[in-house]
Design an enzyme around this catalytic site. Structure first.
Site, PDB file in Angstrom:
ATOM      1  N   THR A  95       0.799  -1.226   0.000  1.00 13.00           N
ATOM      2  CA  THR A  95       0.000   0.000   0.000  1.00 13.00           C
ATOM      3  C   THR A  95       0.835   1.281   0.000  1.00 13.00           C
ATOM      4  O   THR A  95       0.267   2.371   0.079  1.00 13.00           O
ATOM      5  CB  THR A  95      -0.941   0.020   1.217  1.00 13.00           C
ATOM      6  OG1 THR A  95      -0.189  -0.194   2.420  1.00 13.00           O
ATOM      7  CG2 THR A  95      -2.003  -1.063   1.097  1.00 13.00           C
ATOM      8  N   TYR A  96       2.151   1.180  -0.076  1.00  8.00           N
ATOM      9  CA  TYR A  96       2.968   2.401  -0.098  1.00  8.00           C
ATOM     10  C   TYR A  96       2.627   3.232  -1.332  1.00  8.00           C
ATOM     11  O   TYR A  96       2.610   2.723  -2.458  1.00  8.00           O
ATOM     12  CB  TYR A  96       4.458   2.061  -0.116  1.00  8.00           C
ATOM     13  CG  TYR A  96       5.037   1.631   1.210  1.00  8.00           C
ATOM     14  CD1 TYR A  96       4.267   1.586   2.373  1.00  8.00           C
ATOM     15  CD2 TYR A  96       6.375   1.260   1.315  1.00  8.00           C
ATOM     16  CE1 TYR A  96       4.821   1.181   3.581  1.00  8.00           C
ATOM     17  CE2 TYR A  96       6.932   0.856   2.522  1.00  8.00           C
ATOM     18  CZ  TYR A  96       6.146   0.809   3.645  1.00  8.00           C
ATOM     19  OH  TYR A  96       6.689   0.405   4.833  1.00  8.00           O
ATOM     20  N   THR A  97       2.410   4.514  -1.115  1.00 11.34           N
ATOM     21  CA  THR A  97       2.029   5.485  -2.155  1.00 11.34           C
ATOM     22  C   THR A  97       0.966   4.900  -3.088  1.00 11.34           C
ATOM     23  O   THR A  97       1.027   5.033  -4.309  1.00 11.34           O
ATOM     24  CB  THR A  97       3.247   6.000  -2.951  1.00 11.34           C
ATOM     25  OG1 THR A  97       3.980   4.893  -3.476  1.00 11.34           O
ATOM     26  CG2 THR A  97       4.151   6.840  -2.086  1.00 11.34           C
TER      27      THR A  97
END
Length: 356
Positions: A61-63
């Site tokens: 889910t990073y960026t």
């Protein structure tokens, strides 16, 4: 002795070789309001790898997925040489409760999505990102082992979980012949040392390499915060609202204590002839049990500064001063067991009084 990015270290009980500093890819993409555009992210990747770096840290889910997409794009031409670590368990689709959590459905769906975004057939290191206090550990471990047997994941690891659960999982994995955990990712820095109570000793005993995130304390240890950033009233409002700076203040990372530690770091940096960030990272690199702190940079200049920590030599006096000002209370039973009396009576060096 100075080290370099190609002074590789073994990750926990595995035979996997990783660089002593991992490059965090949470800054790849600007969807969170800060970070690096594609071109700058590419320059970060290229500079890190040309110096011998091979260890990358991201999450599903990073960026909003851009981190994995960009990392996969950059890694494609040299995929076999690189160690790509990603994570699962945080919410991927709002409104879908099964798109988060540590259970098998979340795990498998997240891994498949990560494989697509990374454009690869396998993930080198899969972390359980955040403990959810709901899923049975046997379900987690068997799911991870299935992924390893399928060849979609090579090694498994864990982050942000209680020490007793991690040690329990490792014992179960060993007893049942399932894939063991080889790494523990925790927040650890000169302003956050509570992992020394249980997490780090547990990791060393159970064969997990410690991979610290936020080794610069959210930037506090770089010296960019001052007393004017103290925030006793709650979330920051105004022109800095929504920035990384306001987030750190709202999370309580800027306090009189952390600023005092940052001052000691700056004083040490002046004596050594380097930057505060390099001192903070060098301290973490010297910490027992630590394999590879994760550094995050938005520009190549920031990355170069962080990598300079590999060349910093802190003397025993420097380390002692930093240890003293940043120390945390270990609490019970650790403080008790460290006492001279307890050490004496348990080693037979003094007479033991028996009471009934």
């Amino acid at each position: 002795m100075p080290i370099t990015l190609d002074t590789y270290r073994l990750l926990g009980r595995s035979g996997l070789r990783v660089s002593p500093l991992a490059l965090g890819a949470a800054t790849f993409g600007t969807e969170w309001g800060w970070g690096a555009e594609r071109e700058e992210a590419r320059r970060l990747f290229d500079r890190y790898t040309e110096l011998g770096g091979n260890f990358f840290d991201t999450a599903s889910t990073y960026t909003n997925g851009s981190s994995e997409r960009l990392l996969g794009e950059f890694a494609r031409s040299d995929r076999e040489r690189l160690v790509l670590a990603t994570k699962y368990s945080t919410l991927r689709r709002p409104g879908d409760p099964n798109s988060a959590g540590t259970h098998r459905k979340s795990m498998l769906a997240s891994v498949e999505a990560s494989l697509r975004r990374l454009g690869t057939d396998y993930i080198d290191l899969l972390y359980l990102n955040v403990w959810d206090f709901r899923t049975p550990v046997e379900e987690i471990l068997r799911g991870m082992d299935d992924l390893v047997r399928q060849g979609k994941v090579l090694y498994v690891a864990i982050s942000s979980a209680p020490a007793w659960q991690v040690s329990r999982m490792q014992a179960i994995a060993d007893l049942r012949g399932w894939s063991p955990l080889v790494a523990l990712e925790i927040e650890y820095s000169l302003i956050e040392r509570t992992g020394e109570r249980d997490l780090i000793p547990m990791a060393r005993e159970m064969g997990l390499g410690v991979v610290p995130f936020s080794p610069l304390g959210g930037g506090v240890l770089t010296g960019k915060y001052g007393r004017e950033d103290l925030n006793p009233a709650g979330p920051v409002a105004g022109e800095t609202a929504g920035s990384r700076r306001s987030l750190n203040a709202a999370l309580g990372m800027v306090t009189e204590r952390t600023l005092a530690v940052a001052d000691a770091v700056k004083e040490t940096a002046t004596e050594v002839g380097c930057t505060p960030a390099q001192v903070a990272l060098a301290w973490t690199l010297n910490a027992p049990g630590v394999t590879a702190p994760v550094v995050g940079a938005r520009t190549v200049a920031q990355l170069e500064d962080n990598l300079g920590a590999l060349r910093v030599g802190l003397t025993p006096a420097h380390l002692a001063r930093l240890d003293e000002i940043s120390a945390v209370e270990l609490g019970n039973p650790h403080a008790l067991l460290a006492g001279d009396h307890i050490r004496a009576v348990t080693s037979g060096d003094m007479e033991i009084e028996t009471r009934r």
